[in-house]
Enzyme design. Structure first.
Site, PDB file in Angstrom:
ATOM      1  N   HIS A 185      -7.789  -5.635   0.854  1.00 11.18           N
ATOM      2  CA  HIS A 185      -7.004  -4.806   0.904  1.00 11.18           C
ATOM      3  C   HIS A 185      -6.081  -5.391   2.250  1.00 11.18           C
ATOM      4  CE1 HIS A 185      -4.352  -1.321  -0.082  1.00 11.18           C
ATOM      5  NE2 HIS A 185      -4.288  -1.014   1.350  1.00 11.18           N
TER       6      HIS A 185
ATOM      7  N   SER B   6       0.858  -1.125  -0.144  1.00 16.91           N
ATOM      8  CA  SER B   6       0.001  -0.048  -0.144  1.00 16.91           C
ATOM      9  C   SER B   6       0.817   1.259  -0.179  1.00 16.91           C
ATOM     10  CB  SER B   6      -1.040  -0.067   1.187  1.00 16.91           C
ATOM     11  OG  SER B   6      -1.835   0.740   1.130  1.00 16.91           O
TER      12      SER B   6
END
Length: 416
Positions: free
Chosen positions: A392, A185
């Protein structure tokens, strides 16, 4: 997961977690060019481990041999001696966390499951980064976290100053000329910033593994971010006039209270609230998060970040560009010499890049991923996670992250 162990680990530091799991921890402090102190954690395999014990023994013997050889060496054979030592020591790999996170992310799942330990057992010298502003990196030579100036950074500065400082330190400590890098990320965003703004560091990284990469983010699907992003001016106002410069700082009392609530409130209620919060950001429908992990996760997450990091991502979503921080027309002209902030040039990122992404990750989108791939000059492979509902946060704490992601990450590293 054992409940007592879980409760104990909630209040441990990353250093303590590594030791608690039977590995050997080291804590190192690194100073950046702009005077921030970063704390990073190193994982070493336990002495009693039979995995790679031959290499460990050989390395120990080689260390003494190198010392003896160096005493007798001349300049002509010095490089040869160092080269032989490097071949027998473990190659270094840096793992960098996402926004609001810390080094703890990579060890919370425990031995045999967490990426930090998997890499350690695969024969790597593992270094866990902590970006400025999180719970482990809150020191500066002049300012304290109470000062507005301390928080005057976004992920641009993390990429420009923090990652180069960590890379240089690790290479100096290990004697290697190159390091492998794994970013997740924001850890990918900051690496792309470094590669663009400080291209000389491409020569110091032999491969970059990009987990849930974020450069272009205009197509993100998080309902929460879609709502929040339009109020980023309010965040800037709060930072300027209300002295709110950090988001979700780590607070031990808050973590303890939240853990108590999670353990004692009806499970249906707590699981529903936590899942809703995560799913609004990360993606709906995944079954990868073990509900018993929630108290432990919230004992370490969130770990803090600057408000400016959040604003910078909001600008990226609205502009559709991967570019420097936008200070407004007047300030941009003073800082950049143009009314618009300059774009990061991904074509300068020459490092071989392996990309791992998930279709159900709300913070990334296949269109944005493809745009990043098209800009990068050396993408060696692109991996879409097979489980269609993988989201995620599953890259960090998914029950099947080892088989779906981590084993393939190790395979990529082994090629270099």
């Amino acid at each position: 997961m054992n409940e007592v162990t879980n409760q104990d680990e909630i209040h441990m530091t990353t250093h303590e977690l590594i030791a608690h799991h039977g590995y050997i921890p080291e804590t190192h402090n690194i100073w950046t060019e702009d005077d921030y102190c970063l704390t990073i954690h190193r994982i070493k395999a336990p002495d009693t481990s039979n995995v790679y014990s031959t290499n460990t023994y050989a390395t120990a013997n080689t260390e003494q041999a190198v010392i003896n050889s160096l005493e007798k060496s001349t300049e002509s054979n010095l490089k040869s001696i160092c080269s032989k030592y490097s071949l027998l020591s473990k190659p270094p790999v840096i793992i960098n966390h996402g926004a609001l996170s810390s080094s703890a992310d990579w060890v919370l799942l425990g031995p045999q499951k967490a990426l930090g330990y998997i890499l350690c057992q695969a024969g790597y010298d593992v270094w866990l980064a902590n970006a400025r502003g999180n719970k482990y990196s809150r020191k500066h030579k002049i300012y304290t976290p109470k000062d507005k100036k301390f928080w005057d950074f976004s992920w641009h500065e993390i990429g420009y100053y923090d990652i180069p400082a960590i890379i240089d330190y690790v290479l100096e400590k290990t004697g290697y000329s190159e390091v492998s890098y794994i970013g997740y990320s924001q850890g990918t965003t900051t690496f792309f910033v470094m590669g663009s703004e400080r291209p000389e560091y491409n020569a110091k990284v032999k491969v970059m593994v990009s987990l849930a990469p974020i450069a272009f983010i205009s197509n993100q699907r998080s309902p929460l971010l879609k709502c929040v992003v339009h109020f980023y001016n309010l965040v800037e106002w709060g930072s300027s006039y209300c002295n709110i410069h950090q988001w979700f700082p780590h607070n031990k009392l808050q973590a303890r209270a939240f853990g108590t609530i999670l353990r004692n409130a009806p499970s249906a209620l707590t699981n529903g609230v936590c899942n809703c919060w995560f799913n609004l950001i990360a993606g709906f429908g995944s079954n990868q998060l073990d509900k018993c992990m929630l108290p432990l996760i919230f004992g370490h997450f969130p770990a803090g970040a600057s408000a400016k990091q959040v604003v910078h991502y909001s600008q990226s979503i609205l502009s559709g560009s991967f570019r420097n921080f936008d200070y407004g027309l007047t300030e941009n002209l003073k800082i950049y010499g143009s009314t618009q902030p300059p774009k990061y040039n991904l074509e300068k990122v020459k490092v071989p890049v392996a990309i791992f992404y998930a279709e159900n990750d709300f913070l990334t989108h296949s269109l944005d991923i493809q745009k990043t791939i098209d800009k990068l000059p050396n993408v060696i492979e692109t991996n879409k996670i097979e489980y269609l509902k993988f989201n995620h946060i599953d890259f960090l704490w998914g029950r099947d992250a080892k088989t779906l992601v981590y084993n393939n990450v190790v395979a990529v590293l082994k090629r270099f």
